[in-house]
Scaffold this motif. Structure first.
Motif, mmCIF file in Angstrom:
data_model
loop_
_atom_site.group_PDB
_atom_site.id
_atom_site.type_symbol
_atom_site.label_atom_id
_atom_site.label_comp_id
_atom_site.label_asym_id
_atom_site.label_seq_id
_atom_site.Cartn_x
_atom_site.Cartn_y
_atom_site.Cartn_z
ATOM 1 N N ILE A 141 55.376 22.876 -6.371
ATOM 2 C CA ILE A 141 55.274 22.240 -5.636
ATOM 3 C C ILE A 141 55.235 20.800 -5.925
ATOM 4 O O ILE A 141 54.939 20.817 -6.759
ATOM 5 C CB ILE A 141 53.305 22.476 -5.270
ATOM 6 N N GLY A 142 55.117 19.775 -4.695
ATOM 7 C CA GLY A 142 54.811 19.107 -5.011
ATOM 8 C C GLY A 142 56.663 18.710 -5.323
ATOM 9 O O GLY A 142 57.482 19.020 -4.531
ATOM 10 N N GLY A 143 56.632 17.797 -6.649
ATOM 11 C CA GLY A 143 58.468 17.487 -6.950
ATOM 12 C C GLY A 143 58.754 18.590 -7.430
ATOM 13 O O GLY A 143 59.978 18.504 -7.919
ATOM 14 N N SER A 144 57.653 19.108 -8.489
ATOM 15 C CA SER A 144 58.735 20.648 -8.398
ATOM 16 C C SER A 144 59.651 22.084 -7.713
ATOM 17 O O SER A 144 59.402 23.076 -7.484
ATOM 18 C CB SER A 144 57.957 21.400 -9.045
ATOM 19 N N ALA A 192 58.425 27.127 -11.051
ATOM 20 C CA ALA A 192 58.297 25.401 -11.464
ATOM 21 C C ALA A 192 57.773 24.986 -11.305
ATOM 22 O O ALA A 192 56.982 24.479 -10.536
ATOM 23 C CB ALA A 192 59.286 24.197 -10.434
ATOM 24 N N SER A 193 56.841 24.037 -12.913
ATOM 25 C CA SER A 193 55.832 23.313 -13.128
ATOM 26 C C SER A 193 56.392 22.419 -13.991
ATOM 27 O O SER A 193 55.748 22.903 -15.516
ATOM 28 C CB SER A 193 54.832 24.177 -12.566
ATOM 29 N N LYS A 194 55.775 21.077 -14.226
ATOM 30 C CA LYS A 194 56.089 20.206 -15.345
ATOM 31 C C LYS A 194 54.925 20.920 -16.196
ATOM 32 O O LYS A 194 55.009 20.533 -17.116
ATOM 33 C CB LYS A 194 56.282 18.909 -15.544
ATOM 34 N N THR A 195 53.602 20.821 -15.734
ATOM 35 C CA THR A 195 52.438 20.429 -16.300
ATOM 36 C C THR A 195 51.918 21.994 -16.939
ATOM 37 O O THR A 195 52.020 22.206 -17.628
ATOM 38 C CB THR A 195 51.555 20.161 -16.246
ATOM 39 N N PHE A 196 52.584 23.388 -16.294
ATOM 40 C CA PHE A 196 52.339 24.939 -15.939
ATOM 41 C C PHE A 196 50.947 24.581 -15.762
ATOM 42 O O PHE A 196 50.186 25.473 -16.440
ATOM 43 C CB PHE A 196 52.906 25.315 -17.138
ATOM 44 N N THR A 197 50.432 23.709 -15.180
ATOM 45 C CA THR A 197 48.947 24.184 -15.046
ATOM 46 C C THR A 197 48.049 24.371 -13.603
ATOM 47 O O THR A 197 47.355 24.132 -12.706
ATOM 48 C CB THR A 197 47.908 23.361 -15.421
ATOM 49 N N THR A 198 49.317 23.338 -13.259
ATOM 50 C CA THR A 198 49.276 23.491 -11.281
ATOM 51 C C THR A 198 48.706 24.481 -10.887
ATOM 52 O O THR A 198 49.433 25.253 -10.230
ATOM 53 C CB THR A 198 50.069 22.818 -10.931
ATOM 54 N N ILE A 199 47.588 24.206 -10.271
ATOM 55 C CA ILE A 199 46.325 26.304 -9.757
ATOM 56 C C ILE A 199 47.634 26.348 -8.396
ATOM 57 O O ILE A 199 47.768 28.039 -8.519
ATOM 58 C CB ILE A 199 45.266 25.633 -9.083
ATOM 59 N N GLU A 200 47.869 26.093 -7.661
ATOM 60 C CA GLU A 200 48.931 26.729 -6.387
ATOM 61 C C GLU A 200 49.595 27.334 -7.217
ATOM 62 O O GLU A 200 49.935 28.539 -6.652
ATOM 63 C CB GLU A 200 49.511 25.522 -5.726
ATOM 64 N N THR A 201 50.692 26.344 -7.932
ATOM 65 C CA THR A 201 51.807 27.206 -8.972
ATOM 66 C C THR A 201 51.618 28.058 -9.439
ATOM 67 O O THR A 201 51.600 30.062 -9.547
ATOM 68 C CB THR A 201 52.767 26.463 -9.200
ATOM 69 N N MET A 202 50.263 28.696 -10.714
ATOM 70 C CA MET A 202 50.147 29.043 -11.228
ATOM 71 C C MET A 202 49.128 30.744 -10.126
ATOM 72 O O MET A 202 49.735 31.601 -10.986
ATOM 73 C CB MET A 202 49.034 28.518 -12.376
ATOM 74 N N MET A 337 55.347 7.896 -0.895
ATOM 75 C CA MET A 337 53.853 7.393 -0.944
ATOM 76 C C MET A 337 53.177 8.136 -2.093
ATOM 77 O O MET A 337 52.490 7.515 -2.398
ATOM 78 C CB MET A 337 52.823 8.183 0.401
ATOM 79 N N GLU A 338 53.797 9.140 -2.840
ATOM 80 C CA GLU A 338 53.089 9.391 -4.001
ATOM 81 C C GLU A 338 53.371 8.170 -4.622
ATOM 82 O O GLU A 338 52.216 7.355 -6.017
ATOM 83 C CB GLU A 338 53.090 9.931 -5.009
ATOM 84 N N SER A 339 54.359 7.556 -4.877
ATOM 85 C CA SER A 339 54.369 6.333 -5.655
ATOM 86 C C SER A 339 54.004 5.380 -5.254
ATOM 87 O O SER A 339 53.383 3.872 -6.385
ATOM 88 C CB SER A 339 56.238 6.565 -5.703
ATOM 89 N N ASP A 489 52.441 6.634 -12.300
ATOM 90 C CA ASP A 489 51.724 7.199 -11.723
ATOM 91 C C ASP A 489 50.467 8.057 -10.284
ATOM 92 O O ASP A 489 51.447 7.845 -9.398
ATOM 93 C CB ASP A 489 50.045 6.988 -12.182
ATOM 94 N N GLN A 490 50.055 9.303 -10.934
ATOM 95 C CA GLN A 490 49.327 9.677 -9.547
ATOM 96 C C GLN A 490 47.999 9.733 -9.379
ATOM 97 O O GLN A 490 47.436 11.040 -8.795
ATOM 98 C CB GLN A 490 50.387 10.459 -8.741
ATOM 99 N N TRP A 491 47.153 8.872 -9.923
ATOM 100 C CA TRP A 491 45.912 9.382 -10.333
ATOM 101 C C TRP A 491 45.119 9.254 -8.622
ATOM 102 O O TRP A 491 43.807 9.962 -8.842
ATOM 103 C CB TRP A 491 45.395 7.627 -10.632
ATOM 104 N N GLY A 496 40.216 15.160 -5.266
ATOM 105 C CA GLY A 496 40.731 15.930 -4.462
ATOM 106 C C GLY A 496 40.370 17.441 -5.516
ATOM 107 O O GLY A 496 40.066 18.499 -5.103
ATOM 108 N N LYS A 497 41.777 17.544 -6.576
ATOM 109 C CA LYS A 497 41.635 18.753 -6.998
ATOM 110 C C LYS A 497 40.589 19.231 -7.893
ATOM 111 O O LYS A 497 39.884 20.186 -7.628
ATOM 112 C CB LYS A 497 42.965 18.373 -8.200
ATOM 113 N N GLU A 498 39.858 17.929 -8.451
ATOM 114 C CA GLU A 498 38.283 18.462 -8.907
ATOM 115 C C GLU A 498 37.406 18.867 -7.896
ATOM 116 O O GLU A 498 36.563 20.203 -8.590
ATOM 117 C CB GLU A 498 37.828 16.865 -9.604
#
Ligand code: F6P
Length: 532
Positions: A141-144, A192-202, A337-339, A489-491, A496-498
């Motif tokens: 998702i997103g950049g992935s 594909a997930s940089k962090t491998f934690t993104t809830i949608e992807t996992m 827009m994220e940048s 960054d993208q704070w 919303g995620k929390e």
């Protein structure tokens, strides 16, 4: 400098720039990078405005910041990271140091591993339980997701590998529809997930694993992972020879040049993927060496700053007259827009000017029959960015391509020229008279004087796509550097995620909604009664 620019803008805001656009201006207000041309003659920027805009680059030390980025300095200060997606396309460049270590050997080794795996899949040396891989599903998702999904579509004429599908949304409608099209025994799933934690992807990855398990004895063998998190990919059960890693100095929305581009490589092959990288690298070289006035990313950024921060036009339409680029606006929405959608400057102070613009768009000519009405006659000015190729890929239908190009150029001409009341009156004078003639004519008036730019290129090849994407990346960099923000960054995505994590037990009925505001609690109650 901002004050000077604003003051100057006031003095020229009301003039009709259409009257200035002669051949000399067309030559002077355009830049060339390789065989691409960026024309910004159809804007209200003149020599003085351009000089003042270029002063912004010097005032913000954009050259110094650019060199620091390419040299591997930790310019993403809030995360303490370098920003080195450019190293991923530094195919024959020199060493790139991060903390004194040359990152290029590992970058090139991963690229070679990707190439080998992609050709094994494409040539049938790597198979699924049922034989040759027919389908590749990229779950990210997103950049992935947005980069490879956009590029696979853009390079469809070069697509000779397995079918590629992209699943991003946690909405089960997305993965459900995709899985129904695939045979698990001949499908490769790329998580594909940089962090491998993104809830949608996992969540989608676990759904795909369960789907594959129903028909495939060793489902993990038909999974690959693209991530910076080796421990997490191993915990998911993906063998290390199908894990393609990258480092934290590759931002998610800048990551399609490396492992996140694996699905693109599966689709078009390693050679075409390398050509894409070379296009990006060519734009890097141009960005590093061209004087500002000749520098395409810098001028693209300054035109955007003029329109957004100086003229106050808060949105920007991206209008590719190239159907292959139909996902480009979505891709650019994240990239830009994220940048640059941030209200805090690098030092933590409030931003003194507006943040980056709202980016939106659709391919031409579809947009013409939908929202161009507002662009031509609405009360707000919307700067338009047109993209157009001299040639398409449907050689037998070149006359149709010519019609497409005519439409593109006609739109920018119409936006600039407009149609005056006397011209509109002449159009309908044979049908109406008196007050009714004026009333009818007024509906047909176009104010004109509406700015647009055009990026023209010979044909959307892999190389040209690389040039275009790197152009937009550097534009975002320049804009962020001038505005004084951290583009990397993208704070703003965190809150919303929390709250979604908090709300999940409420939606499932395991917690009550009493801690929520009245509106949210009422919506939970409505959705629960309706069966959520
Ligand atoms: O939530 C935003 C974001 O972090 C993006 O910046 C990123 O591209 C996307 O999520 C996906 O992240 P990941 O690749 O770690 O799954």
């Amino acid at each position: 400098m901002w004050d000077k620019l604003r003051a100057y803008h006031k003095t020229v805001a009301d003039r009709r720039f259409a009257d200035m656009v002669d051949a000399e201006r067309a030559a002077a207000f355009a830049t060339q990078a390789g065989d691409m041309r960026f024309d910004y003659a159809k804007t209200n920027i003149d020599d003085t405005a351009r000089d003042l805009l270029i002063d912004l680059l010097d005032q913000a030390d954009v050259a110094g910041k650019r060199d620091a980025m390419f040299a591997g300095a930790a310019i993403n200060e809030t995360e303490g990271r370098a920003v080195l997606h450019t190293a991923l396309r530094n195919l024959d460049g020199g060493p790139v140091l991060v903390d004194g270590q040359d990152v290029m050997p590992a970058v090139l080794e991963t690229l070679a591993r990707m190439g080998k795996f992609a050709s094994d899949v494409r040539d049938g040396r790597y198979t699924g339980q049922g034989g040759q891989i027919t389908d590749v599903i990229n779950i990210g998702i997103g950049g992935s997701d947005l980069g490879p999904a956009m590029a696979v579509k853009a390079l469809a004429p070069y697509h000779d590998g397995p079918r590629c599908h992209f699943v991003s949304n946690v909405d089960p409608a997305d993965i459900g529809a995709t899985l129904r099209q695939c045979d698990p025994t001949t499908t490769l799933v790329i998580v594909a997930s940089k962090t491998f934690t993104t809830i949608e992807t996992m969540t989608n990855a676990r759904t795909a694993l369960a789907w594959m398990r129903e028909k495939v004895t060793d489902p993990g063998a038909q999974f690959a992972a693209l991530s910076t998190a080796d421990d997490k990919t191993a915990a998911f059960g993906i063998a290390s020879d199908r894990v393609f890693g990258f480092e934290d100095w590759v931002g998610g929305r800048y990551s399609m040049w490396g492992p996140i581009g694996l699905s693109l490589m599966m689709a078009v092959g390693a050679d075409a993927f390398h050509a894409f990288l070379r296009g990006g690298q060519a734009m890097d070289l141009h960005f590093k060496s061209a004087a500002w006035v000749e520098n395409m990313p810098a001028m693209l950024a300054l035109v955007g700053i003029w329109h957004n921060q100086i003229c106050g036009y808060s949105t920007r339409a991206v209008l590719p007259y190239d159907n292959l680029l139909s996902r480009l606006p979505a891709y650019l929405q994240q990239l830009e827009m994220e940048s640059n959608g941030k209200g805090v400057s690098m030092d933590g102070a409030d931003l003194a000017v507006d943040s980056g613009p709202v980016v939106w768009g659709e391919p031409g000519t579809n947009g013409q029959h939908a929202f161009y009405q507002l662009i031509h006659q609405g009360t707000r000015v919307i700067p338009c960015e047109f993209l157009v190729a001299a040639r398409g890929h449907e050689d037998d239908l070149h006359h149709q391509h010519q019609l497409l190009v005519a439409n593109c150029l006609a739109q920018s001409e119409a936006l600039m020229r407009g149609r005056s009341l006397p011209e509109a009156t002449a159009k309908v004078a044979d049908r109406f008279s008196g007050d009714e003639l004026e009333r009818q004519a007024r509906h047909r008036v176009f104010a004109g004087n509406r700015p647009s730019t055009t990026l023209a290129y010979p044909q959307l090849t892999p190389f040209v796509l690389g040039q275009i994407i790197a152009l937009y990346e550097h534009r975002v960099f320049v804009e962020g550097a001038v505005l004084g923000i951290n583009s990397y960054d993208q704070w703003g995505v965190e809150l919303g995620k929390e709250l979604a994590t908090d709300l999940q037990p409420v939606i499932e009925g395991r917690a009550d909604a009493t801690s929520k505001d009245g509106s949210t609690a009422a919506l939970v109650s409505f959705l629960q009664k309706a069966g959520v």
